[in-house]
Design a protein around this motif. Structure first.
Motif, PDB file in Angstrom:
ATOM      1  N   PRO A   7      46.833  33.780  43.055  1.00  0.00           N
ATOM      2  CA  PRO A   7      46.076  34.624  42.131  1.00  0.00           C
ATOM      3  C   PRO A   7      44.607  34.714  42.507  1.00  0.00           C
ATOM      4  O   PRO A   7      44.023  33.773  43.040  1.00  0.00           O
ATOM      5  N   VAL A   8      44.015  35.867  42.200  1.00  0.00           N
ATOM      6  CA  VAL A   8      42.586  36.078  42.398  1.00  0.00           C
ATOM      7  C   VAL A   8      41.994  36.532  41.068  1.00  0.00           C
ATOM      8  O   VAL A   8      42.699  37.034  40.195  1.00  0.00           O
ATOM      9  N   ALA A   9      40.692  36.341  40.907  1.00  0.00           N
ATOM     10  CA  ALA A   9      40.058  36.700  39.637  1.00  0.00           C
ATOM     11  C   ALA A   9      38.606  37.073  39.865  1.00  0.00           C
ATOM     12  O   ALA A   9      37.973  36.676  40.854  1.00  0.00           O
ATOM     13  N   SER A  10      38.069  37.857  38.923  1.00  0.00           N
ATOM     14  CA  SER A  10      36.674  38.254  38.990  1.00  0.00           C
ATOM     15  C   SER A  10      36.141  38.442  37.572  1.00  0.00           C
ATOM     16  O   SER A  10      36.857  38.260  36.591  1.00  0.00           O
ATOM     17  N   LEU A  11      34.869  38.818  37.494  1.00  0.00           N
ATOM     18  CA  LEU A  11      34.182  39.023  36.214  1.00  0.00           C
ATOM     19  C   LEU A  11      33.566  40.406  36.205  1.00  0.00           C
ATOM     20  O   LEU A  11      32.998  40.854  37.205  1.00  0.00           O
ATOM     21  N   TRP A  12      33.670  41.089  35.040  1.00  0.00           N
ATOM     22  CA  TRP A  12      33.007  42.376  34.889  1.00  0.00           C
ATOM     23  C   TRP A  12      32.192  42.371  33.609  1.00  0.00           C
ATOM     24  O   TRP A  12      32.705  42.107  32.530  1.00  0.00           O
ATOM     25  N   ILE A  13      30.906  42.630  33.768  1.00  0.00           N
ATOM     26  CA  ILE A  13      30.005  42.727  32.618  1.00  0.00           C
ATOM     27  C   ILE A  13      29.681  44.203  32.436  1.00  0.00           C
ATOM     28  O   ILE A  13      28.951  44.791  33.237  1.00  0.00           O
ATOM     29  N   GLY A  14      30.241  44.813  31.419  1.00  0.00           N
ATOM     30  CA  GLY A  14      30.111  46.247  31.215  1.00  0.00           C
ATOM     31  C   GLY A  14      31.400  46.799  30.654  1.00  0.00           C
ATOM     32  O   GLY A  14      32.341  46.054  30.363  1.00  0.00           O
ATOM     33  N   LEU A  29      46.123  43.752  44.497  1.00  0.00           N
ATOM     34  CA  LEU A  29      47.456  43.922  43.908  1.00  0.00           C
ATOM     35  C   LEU A  29      48.456  44.397  44.958  1.00  0.00           C
ATOM     36  O   LEU A  29      49.586  43.894  45.033  1.00  0.00           O
ATOM     37  N   LEU A  30      48.053  45.365  45.767  1.00  0.00           N
ATOM     38  CA  LEU A  30      48.964  45.939  46.749  1.00  0.00           C
ATOM     39  C   LEU A  30      49.355  44.940  47.835  1.00  0.00           C
ATOM     40  O   LEU A  30      50.366  45.115  48.505  1.00  0.00           O
ATOM     41  N   HIS A  31      48.554  43.887  47.987  1.00  0.00           N
ATOM     42  CA  HIS A  31      48.909  42.827  48.939  1.00  0.00           C
ATOM     43  C   HIS A  31      49.613  41.660  48.255  1.00  0.00           C
ATOM     44  O   HIS A  31      49.797  40.607  48.867  1.00  0.00           O
ATOM     45  N   GLY A  32      49.975  41.831  46.992  1.00  0.00           N
ATOM     46  CA  GLY A  32      50.776  40.821  46.307  1.00  0.00           C
ATOM     47  C   GLY A  32      50.024  39.769  45.545  1.00  0.00           C
ATOM     48  O   GLY A  32      50.625  38.789  45.081  1.00  0.00           O
ATOM     49  N   HIS A  33      48.705  39.930  45.385  1.00  0.00           N
ATOM     50  CA  HIS A  33      47.892  38.954  44.653  1.00  0.00           C
ATOM     51  C   HIS A  33      47.782  39.350  43.179  1.00  0.00           C
ATOM     52  O   HIS A  33      47.261  40.431  42.882  1.00  0.00           O
ATOM     53  N   PRO A  34      48.216  38.523  42.247  1.00  0.00           N
ATOM     54  CA  PRO A  34      47.939  38.800  40.834  1.00  0.00           C
ATOM     55  C   PRO A  34      46.422  38.822  40.623  1.00  0.00           C
ATOM     56  O   PRO A  34      45.708  37.967  41.131  1.00  0.00           O
ATOM     57  N   VAL A  35      45.933  39.816  39.882  1.00  0.00           N
ATOM     58  CA  VAL A  35      44.493  39.994  39.685  1.00  0.00           C
ATOM     59  C   VAL A  35      44.149  39.871  38.207  1.00  0.00           C
ATOM     60  O   VAL A  35      44.707  40.585  37.367  1.00  0.00           O
ATOM     61  N   THR A  36      43.230  38.959  37.892  1.00  0.00           N
ATOM     62  CA  THR A  36      42.697  38.835  36.534  1.00  0.00           C
ATOM     63  C   THR A  36      41.244  39.264  36.548  1.00  0.00           C
ATOM     64  O   THR A  36      40.468  38.831  37.401  1.00  0.00           O
ATOM     65  N   LEU A  37      40.894  40.136  35.619  1.00  0.00           N
ATOM     66  CA  LEU A  37      39.512  40.564  35.479  1.00  0.00           C
ATOM     67  C   LEU A  37      39.010  40.087  34.122  1.00  0.00           C
ATOM     68  O   LEU A  37      39.459  40.547  33.074  1.00  0.00           O
ATOM     69  N   TYR A  38      38.094  39.129  34.159  1.00  0.00           N
ATOM     70  CA  TYR A  38      37.490  38.618  32.923  1.00  0.00           C
ATOM     71  C   TYR A  38      36.360  39.568  32.527  1.00  0.00           C
ATOM     72  O   TYR A  38      35.511  39.911  33.356  1.00  0.00           O
ATOM     73  N   CYS A  39      36.343  39.986  31.274  1.00  0.00           N
ATOM     74  CA  CYS A  39      35.410  41.018  30.831  1.00  0.00           C
ATOM     75  C   CYS A  39      34.647  40.590  29.585  1.00  0.00           C
ATOM     76  O   CYS A  39      35.140  39.810  28.772  1.00  0.00           O
ATOM     77  N   THR A  40      33.447  41.153  29.453  1.00  0.00           N
ATOM     78  CA  THR A  40      32.626  40.880  28.271  1.00  0.00           C
ATOM     79  C   THR A  40      32.898  41.877  27.154  1.00  0.00           C
ATOM     80  O   THR A  40      32.464  41.680  26.025  1.00  0.00           O
ATOM     81  N   GLY A  41      33.580  42.956  27.465  1.00  0.00           N
ATOM     82  CA  GLY A  41      33.901  43.971  26.462  1.00  0.00           C
ATOM     83  C   GLY A  41      35.155  44.707  26.859  1.00  0.00           C
ATOM     84  O   GLY A  41      35.916  44.263  27.722  1.00  0.00           O
ATOM     85  N   LYS A  42      35.375  45.850  26.241  1.00  0.00           N
ATOM     86  CA  LYS A  42      36.567  46.628  26.521  1.00  0.00           C
ATOM     87  C   LYS A  42      36.378  47.447  27.793  1.00  0.00           C
ATOM     88  O   LYS A  42      35.435  48.223  27.913  1.00  0.00           O
ATOM     89  N   ILE A  58      36.587  31.442  29.774  1.00  0.00           N
ATOM     90  CA  ILE A  58      36.024  30.577  30.815  1.00  0.00           C
ATOM     91  C   ILE A  58      34.705  29.964  30.361  1.00  0.00           C
ATOM     92  O   ILE A  58      34.480  28.763  30.504  1.00  0.00           O
ATOM     93  N   MET A  59      33.823  30.773  29.798  1.00  0.00           N
ATOM     94  CA  MET A  59      32.526  30.275  29.329  1.00  0.00           C
ATOM     95  C   MET A  59      31.886  31.322  28.422  1.00  0.00           C
ATOM     96  O   MET A  59      32.220  32.506  28.482  1.00  0.00           O
ATOM     97  N   ASP A  60      30.996  30.868  27.586  1.00  0.00           N
ATOM     98  CA  ASP A  60      30.210  31.778  26.763  1.00  0.00           C
ATOM     99  C   ASP A  60      29.084  32.355  27.625  1.00  0.00           C
ATOM    100  O   ASP A  60      28.404  31.617  28.341  1.00  0.00           O
ATOM    101  N   LEU A  61      28.894  33.660  27.541  1.00  0.00           N
ATOM    102  CA  LEU A  61      27.880  34.320  28.352  1.00  0.00           C
ATOM    103  C   LEU A  61      26.658  34.669  27.508  1.00  0.00           C
ATOM    104  O   LEU A  61      26.788  35.241  26.424  1.00  0.00           O
ATOM    105  N   ASP A  62      25.498  34.314  28.013  1.00  0.00           N
ATOM    106  CA  ASP A  62      24.236  34.613  27.362  1.00  0.00           C
ATOM    107  C   ASP A  62      23.805  36.014  27.787  1.00  0.00           C
ATOM    108  O   ASP A  62      23.226  36.203  28.858  1.00  0.00           O
ATOM    109  N   MET A  63      24.078  37.016  26.950  1.00  0.00           N
ATOM    110  CA  MET A  63      23.803  38.390  27.342  1.00  0.00           C
ATOM    111  C   MET A  63      22.305  38.679  27.428  1.00  0.00           C
ATOM    112  O   MET A  63      21.889  39.582  28.154  1.00  0.00           O
ATOM    113  N   GLN A  64      21.488  37.915  26.706  1.00  0.00           N
ATOM    114  CA  GLN A  64      20.045  38.081  26.848  1.00  0.00           C
ATOM    115  C   GLN A  64      19.599  37.665  28.247  1.00  0.00           C
ATOM    116  O   GLN A  64      18.721  38.286  28.857  1.00  0.00           O
ATOM    117  N   LEU A  65      20.228  36.618  28.773  1.00  0.00           N
ATOM    118  CA  LEU A  65      19.923  36.175  30.123  1.00  0.00           C
ATOM    119  C   LEU A  65      20.346  37.234  31.138  1.00  0.00           C
ATOM    120  O   LEU A  65      19.666  37.454  32.146  1.00  0.00           O
TER     121      LEU A  65
END
Length: 272
Positions: A7-14, A29-42, A58-65
């Motif tokens: 599995p692979v994973a990433s973060l998207w802020i937006g 995905l096309l190479h067979g890796h499950p992909v998780t995208l952690y997001c701060t919103g929809k 995973i963690m609380d994000l400080d959006m002011q930072l």
């Protein structure tokens, strides 16, 4: 689509992915890796098959930072906490999967660009270990100055701090943008000796950052940078010129060819 690789994973802020991000996530995905995208919103325009999860798992994000720095700032903390919690391989949302990641690669990182410092755009580490401990401690207990800074850098930060209005973390970031990314990763890997495990740039960053326009050149020979060891191709969206973010790529450019190969419509997800 059979997702039976690591599995692979990433973060998207937006709330909206650019077509380059869609391209890179779907390529895994096309190479067979499950992909998780952690997001701060929809996020409603992720490629089908990408699992969307709240970043707060995973963690609380400080959006002011984030406002005071950039979205990439917190991703530097997030990636190691994610690896420790899930064991997944971290991928930036602008890392294109050229070939599947081998299952037996415990350490996945490499140098990049013309200077040879380590990049942390694609990272795989054991969940427990001294390098992981040092990285997490650095972020959780920020020092007065990063240990590798010289006097000039410290004075620059002091001037920012004297002006006020910035948190300690933001002041470090404003002084050196990469102090929480490649600088920190390179320094701590040197301290633990894990830098000896670094792969050569052609594996993860075959095209140097300084040449990133070549991805959009219809006459460019991007594949000339690749070797048999290349598994990931970093597209460096932070350095992509505004024109390429707001307009579809030219026919026959590497990005246009990969979008056609993977099945992404660039015109449907341009920067507004």
């Amino acid at each position: 689509m059979q997702l039976d690789r690591r599995p692979v994973a990433s973060l998207w802020i937006g709330d909206r992915l650019h077509y380059l991000n869609q391209l890179c996530l779907k390529s895994h995905l096309l190479h067979g890796h499950p992909v998780t995208l952690y997001c701060t919103g929809k996020v409603d325009n992720a490629p089908e098959g990408v699992e969307i999860r709240p970043a707060s798992e995973i963690m609380d994000l400080d959006m002011q930072l984030v406002e005071d720095t950039s979205a990439s700032f917190l991703s530097n903390v997030f990636r190691y906490k994610m690896i420790r919690k899930t064991g997944a391989l971290w991928i930036d949302c602008d890392a294109f999967c050229h070939k599947p990641f081998p299952e037996d690669w415990d350490y996945v990182f490499a140098g990049h660009g013309m200077r040879g410092a380590l990049n942390c755009g694609v990272v795989g580490l054991p969940r427990e270990g001294r390098l992981m401990d040092l990285l997490l401690d650095y972020y959780d207990n920020l020092p007065a100055y990063p240990a590798w800074w010289n006097k000039k850098q410290r004075k620059q930060m002091d001037k920012l701090t004297e002006k006020g209005g910035l948190s300690h973390a933001a002041a470090i970031y404003k002084t050196e943008r990469t102090a929480f990314g490649p600088q920190a990763f390179t320094w701590f890997a040197q301290q633990t000796g894990d830098i000896e495990k670094a792969m050569t740039p052609d594996v993860l960053y075959p095209v140097p950052f300084q040449l990133n326009d070549v991805f959009f050149d219809p006459h460019g020979r991007v594949e000339g940078h690749f070797t048999d060891r290349t598994v990931s191709v970093h597209l460096y969206t932070n350095g992509t010129k505004p024109w390429w973010r707001k307009n579809p790529p030219l026919a026959n450019s590497y990005v246009a060819r990969m979008c056609e190969q993977v099945g992404i419509d660039p015109a449907a997800a341009l920067e507004e």
